[in-house]
Motif scaffolding. Sequence first.
Motif, PDB file in Angstrom:
ATOM      1  N   GLU B 103       0.912  -1.617   0.038  1.00  0.00           N
ATOM      2  CA  GLU B 103      -0.087  -0.013   0.058  1.00  0.00           C
ATOM      3  C   GLU B 103       0.908   1.320  -0.026  1.00  0.00           C
ATOM      4  OE1 GLU B 103      -3.728   0.150   2.110  1.00  0.00           O
ATOM      5  OE2 GLU B 103      -3.228  -1.795   2.769  1.00  0.00           O
ATOM      6  N   SER B 104       2.084   1.134  -0.056  1.00  0.00           N
ATOM      7  CA  SER B 104       3.129   2.237  -0.361  1.00  0.00           C
ATOM      8  C   SER B 104       3.402   2.512  -1.671  1.00  0.00           C
ATOM      9  CB  SER B 104       4.428   1.936   0.532  1.00  0.00           C
ATOM     10  OG  SER B 104       4.040   1.630   1.953  1.00  0.00           O
ATOM     11  N   LEU B 105       3.528   3.863  -1.865  1.00  0.00           N
ATOM     12  CA  LEU B 105       4.190   4.576  -3.136  1.00  0.00           C
ATOM     13  C   LEU B 105       5.233   5.010  -2.940  1.00  0.00           C
ATOM     14  CD1 LEU B 105       3.652   4.738  -6.415  1.00  0.00           C
ATOM     15  CD2 LEU B 105       2.715   7.315  -5.439  1.00  0.00           C
ATOM     16  N   VAL B 106       6.501   4.357  -3.328  1.00  0.00           N
ATOM     17  CA  VAL B 106       7.912   5.070  -3.103  1.00  0.00           C
ATOM     18  C   VAL B 106       8.434   5.691  -4.332  1.00  0.00           C
ATOM     19  CG1 VAL B 106       9.995   4.290  -2.087  1.00  0.00           C
ATOM     20  CG2 VAL B 106       7.919   3.121  -1.321  1.00  0.00           C
ATOM     21  N   VAL B 107       8.886   6.807  -4.133  1.00  0.00           N
ATOM     22  CA  VAL B 107       9.744   7.538  -5.293  1.00  0.00           C
ATOM     23  C   VAL B 107      11.162   7.944  -4.851  1.00  0.00           C
ATOM     24  CG1 VAL B 107       9.550   9.423  -6.894  1.00  0.00           C
ATOM     25  CG2 VAL B 107       7.558   8.522  -6.235  1.00  0.00           C
ATOM     26  N   ASP B 108      12.120   7.372  -5.229  1.00  0.00           N
ATOM     27  CA  ASP B 108      13.393   7.626  -4.630  1.00  0.00           C
ATOM     28  C   ASP B 108      14.205   8.417  -5.975  1.00  0.00           C
ATOM     29  OD1 ASP B 108      15.843   8.081  -3.677  1.00  0.00           O
ATOM     30  OD2 ASP B 108      15.774   5.995  -2.571  1.00  0.00           O
ATOM     31  N   VAL B 109      14.026   9.619  -6.121  1.00  0.00           N
ATOM     32  CA  VAL B 109      15.069  10.368  -6.942  1.00  0.00           C
ATOM     33  C   VAL B 109      16.387  10.062  -7.165  1.00  0.00           C
ATOM     34  CG1 VAL B 109      15.352  12.573  -8.111  1.00  0.00           C
ATOM     35  CG2 VAL B 109      13.222  12.109  -7.292  1.00  0.00           C
ATOM     36  N   MET B 110      17.056   9.943  -5.889  1.00  0.00           N
ATOM     37  CA  MET B 110      18.282   9.744  -5.739  1.00  0.00           C
ATOM     38  C   MET B 110      18.786   8.345  -6.497  1.00  0.00           C
ATOM     39  SD  MET B 110      21.094  10.974  -4.172  1.00  0.00           S
ATOM     40  CE  MET B 110      20.778  11.969  -2.958  1.00  0.00           C
ATOM     41  N   SER B 111      17.975   7.434  -5.967  1.00  0.00           N
ATOM     42  CA  SER B 111      18.258   6.172  -6.523  1.00  0.00           C
ATOM     43  C   SER B 111      18.060   6.091  -8.084  1.00  0.00           C
ATOM     44  CB  SER B 111      17.452   4.932  -5.996  1.00  0.00           C
ATOM     45  OG  SER B 111      17.912   4.936  -4.651  1.00  0.00           O
ATOM     46  N   ASP B 112      17.164   6.584  -8.479  1.00  0.00           N
ATOM     47  CA  ASP B 112      16.511   6.585  -9.785  1.00  0.00           C
ATOM     48  C   ASP B 112      17.613   7.283 -10.759  1.00  0.00           C
ATOM     49  OD1 ASP B 112      14.292   5.184  -9.036  1.00  0.00           O
ATOM     50  OD2 ASP B 112      13.089   6.803  -8.967  1.00  0.00           O
ATOM     51  N   ASN B 113      18.311   8.161 -10.190  1.00  0.00           N
ATOM     52  CA  ASN B 113      19.297   9.032 -11.073  1.00  0.00           C
ATOM     53  C   ASN B 113      20.625   8.935 -10.892  1.00  0.00           C
ATOM     54  OD1 ASN B 113      17.264  10.782 -12.861  1.00  0.00           O
ATOM     55  ND2 ASN B 113      16.354  10.849 -10.635  1.00  0.00           N
ATOM     56  N   ARG B 114      21.240   7.895  -9.899  1.00  0.00           N
ATOM     57  CA  ARG B 114      22.267   7.609  -9.770  1.00  0.00           C
ATOM     58  C   ARG B 114      23.460   7.562 -10.878  1.00  0.00           C
ATOM     59  NH1 ARG B 114      23.916   6.835  -4.756  1.00  0.00           N
ATOM     60  NH2 ARG B 114      21.757   6.176  -4.007  1.00  0.00           N
ATOM     61  N   GLY B 115      24.365   8.206 -10.907  1.00  0.00           N
ATOM     62  CA  GLY B 115      25.111   8.189 -12.260  1.00  0.00           C
ATOM     63  C   GLY B 115      24.786   8.923 -13.143  1.00  0.00           C
ATOM     64  N   ARG B 116      23.811   9.755 -13.182  1.00  0.00           N
ATOM     65  CA  ARG B 116      23.353  10.617 -14.291  1.00  0.00           C
ATOM     66  C   ARG B 116      23.625  12.049 -14.224  1.00  0.00           C
ATOM     67  NH1 ARG B 116      18.815   8.848 -17.199  1.00  0.00           N
ATOM     68  NH2 ARG B 116      18.321   6.561 -16.594  1.00  0.00           N
ATOM     69  N   GLY B 117      24.339  12.448 -13.265  1.00  0.00           N
ATOM     70  CA  GLY B 117      24.958  13.612 -12.910  1.00  0.00           C
ATOM     71  C   GLY B 117      23.642  14.686 -12.289  1.00  0.00           C
ATOM     72  N   ASP B 118      23.909  16.009 -12.485  1.00  0.00           N
ATOM     73  CA  ASP B 118      22.921  16.842 -11.920  1.00  0.00           C
ATOM     74  C   ASP B 118      21.678  16.761 -12.963  1.00  0.00           C
ATOM     75  OD1 ASP B 118      21.644  18.938 -10.689  1.00  0.00           O
ATOM     76  OD2 ASP B 118      22.434  20.335 -12.174  1.00  0.00           O
ATOM     77  N   VAL B 119      20.558  16.330 -12.205  1.00  0.00           N
ATOM     78  CA  VAL B 119      19.255  16.413 -12.795  1.00  0.00           C
ATOM     79  C   VAL B 119      18.549  17.510 -12.627  1.00  0.00           C
ATOM     80  CG1 VAL B 119      19.147  13.801 -12.909  1.00  0.00           C
ATOM     81  CG2 VAL B 119      18.290  15.082 -10.934  1.00  0.00           C
ATOM     82  N   GLY B 120      18.803  18.531 -12.011  1.00  0.00           N
ATOM     83  CA  GLY B 120      17.966  19.802 -11.794  1.00  0.00           C
ATOM     84  C   GLY B 120      17.090  19.688 -10.701  1.00  0.00           C
ATOM     85  N   ASP B 121      15.923  20.680 -10.945  1.00  0.00           N
ATOM     86  CA  ASP B 121      14.961  20.589 -10.057  1.00  0.00           C
ATOM     87  C   ASP B 121      13.828  19.577 -10.545  1.00  0.00           C
ATOM     88  OD1 ASP B 121      15.875  22.416  -8.524  1.00  0.00           O
ATOM     89  OD2 ASP B 121      14.703  23.995  -8.858  1.00  0.00           O
ATOM     90  N   ILE B 122      13.299  18.960  -9.662  1.00  0.00           N
ATOM     91  CA  ILE B 122      12.052  17.932  -9.949  1.00  0.00           C
ATOM     92  C   ILE B 122      10.816  18.493  -9.088  1.00  0.00           C
ATOM     93  CG2 ILE B 122      11.130  15.635 -10.303  1.00  0.00           C
ATOM     94  CD1 ILE B 122      13.976  14.684 -10.610  1.00  0.00           C
ATOM     95  N   ASN B 123       9.846  18.897  -9.625  1.00  0.00           N
ATOM     96  CA  ASN B 123       8.913  19.284  -8.843  1.00  0.00           C
ATOM     97  C   ASN B 123       7.684  18.564  -8.581  1.00  0.00           C
ATOM     98  OD1 ASN B 123      10.044  21.750  -8.349  1.00  0.00           O
ATOM     99  ND2 ASN B 123       9.332  22.546 -10.219  1.00  0.00           N
ATOM    100  N   PHE B 124       7.177  18.033  -7.509  1.00  0.00           N
ATOM    101  CA  PHE B 124       6.236  16.874  -7.376  1.00  0.00           C
ATOM    102  C   PHE B 124       5.037  17.453  -6.828  1.00  0.00           C
ATOM    103  CE2 PHE B 124       9.973  14.506  -7.247  1.00  0.00           C
ATOM    104  CZ  PHE B 124       9.755  13.239  -7.919  1.00  0.00           C
ATOM    105  N   ARG B 125       4.031  16.979  -7.496  1.00  0.00           N
ATOM    106  CA  ARG B 125       2.683  17.409  -6.857  1.00  0.00           C
ATOM    107  C   ARG B 125       1.702  15.833  -6.677  1.00  0.00           C
ATOM    108  NH1 ARG B 125      -2.793  19.351  -8.983  1.00  0.00           N
ATOM    109  NH2 ARG B 125      -3.781  20.329  -7.102  1.00  0.00           N
ATOM    110  N   LEU B 126       1.494  15.666  -5.682  1.00  0.00           N
ATOM    111  CA  LEU B 126       0.656  14.471  -5.114  1.00  0.00           C
ATOM    112  C   LEU B 126      -0.684  14.750  -4.701  1.00  0.00           C
ATOM    113  CD1 LEU B 126       4.024  13.300  -4.041  1.00  0.00           C
ATOM    114  CD2 LEU B 126       2.718  11.426  -4.864  1.00  0.00           C
ATOM    115  N   GLN B 127      -1.726  13.759  -5.322  1.00  0.00           N
ATOM    116  CA  GLN B 127      -3.085  13.934  -4.669  1.00  0.00           C
ATOM    117  C   GLN B 127      -3.294  12.396  -4.268  1.00  0.00           C
ATOM    118  OE1 GLN B 127      -3.934  15.495  -8.529  1.00  0.00           O
ATOM    119  NE2 GLN B 127      -5.540  16.833  -7.629  1.00  0.00           N
TER     120      GLN B 127
END
Lengths: 230, 267
Positions: B103-127
């Motif tokens: 029942e959990s929704l997991v978002v890990d930007v750090m893991s998802d972008n490891r080795g990709r360098g600077d990925v800038g801002d990511i703005n999230f909106r969750l409902q």
Amino acid sequence: MNCEKCQELIHDLLDGSISRSDELTLNTHLRECLDCESVRQDLTSIVGFCRANRGEYEAPPNSQALWLRIRNVIESETIPVPSGARAPRKSFLADWMGRSWELSLPQLASLVAAIVLCVSLVTVVGVRRWGAPPPSMSQGSFSANSTPVTDRVFQRQQLISYWNQRVELNKARWSPEMRATFERNLQVIDQAVSQSLNELDRNPHDEISEQMLNESLNDKLALLKEFSDL
Amino acid sequence: MPQVSDCILRSPTLMKTRSLTWLPSNRAALASVAVLLSVVCLSSLVQAQQKMSKRYPAGKNVRIELKNISGTIVVESWNKDEIRLSATMESSNAHVVPRQIDESLVVDVMSDNRGRGDVGDINFRLQVPANSSVDLETRRGQISVLNLRGSSVRAHVSTEGDIELTNITASQVVAQNTIGNIFFDGEFSTGGTYEFKSTKGDITIRIPGNSAFRLVAASPAKRIALGDFWNNGFKTQDGRKYVGDVGDGRSSVSVTNFSGQITFLRK
């Protein structure tokens, strides 16, 4: 003639190597002694069966093991325990020492593995118990204890120095904005640390300053850890 | 003998001056080029930005775990039994891979972008459904949580970014940043624990007047304003720390602010 001599002569009788005089004496005894007559009949039937079925029976698959089992059964039956009296109980040590330690190869391997496991466990526990750094160094949080503040700060600074080195290695990969943000925030935390230390210089027993110092150092450590893998 | 006026007319300096004169046609051309460049830049910027939007079915006890690097996070409740995640990524290099585990929704930007360098801002909106629990982290950026009544709310900004928790009813709330304001508007549940911590920023807590809690508030800057919640039972150490019960002290509240203001407001 006694029974012992009689049973020796029965074997000679069955083999056909008995003398005439011995045969007469034996027959006289057999007529008078029902036990020896019974032995003669048993042996006669066994020898007769073997002669009749020579070469037809199958040897057990492992005759050595069979004989060992038979011997064990016989030995166990030859030491009857009196029902009324309890056998004197051996001590555990005497029992253990007196035990026959004939081990099979798998048993020996299991024993060696168990000894290695025990020694490894004892070593690990010993190293952790006596060889590990004090909790204040190894744990993440900086809890107040009886050591002087300066010592604890020094210990914490060592950890901070370690994580700082890791951060420095990664900084080049960050964007200029992220670098600026990090430096700005680190500076704010350093100011908090510095203010707390100054306050503690003035009043070494000030609990609030000590609490703030602890929290600031923890915050700094947490920040460095978080940015070390960025 | 040459006239003075001839000399002036033949002077290279004068010629240069004349060539640089702003004629209306030149200005129009330059403006056109500027507009064109702006359009090109803007279109490339728009093209670089990525957007994603996904919906997930929600169970009874939804838990959101979001670890961002840089950017804003907004979480708000809605009247649907599903989760909607929207993200705007500044860099086309950025990668977001939400995972739904039970029942959990997991978002890990750090893991998802490891080795990709600077990925800038990511703005999230969750409902999310109103009874959701959220655990939100970012290295930098603002966090806003609105209208939730789940069991726990955690908002952690490693460096700078405001935290706004509005209309929250949860038994466990943690809000922490280094630089930035923290605003909590909600209720303290019986037996709940609430922790607010900032190094440099104001902390404002707005709660109902009948709230009951045990408070430990510390601010070396001596900027603690308990307002209507102050009573004679509070113990203070020269104004830098207040410890005491409000009501029967049914919940536990800890507020630490190194150099900002701590303010309690009544709703």
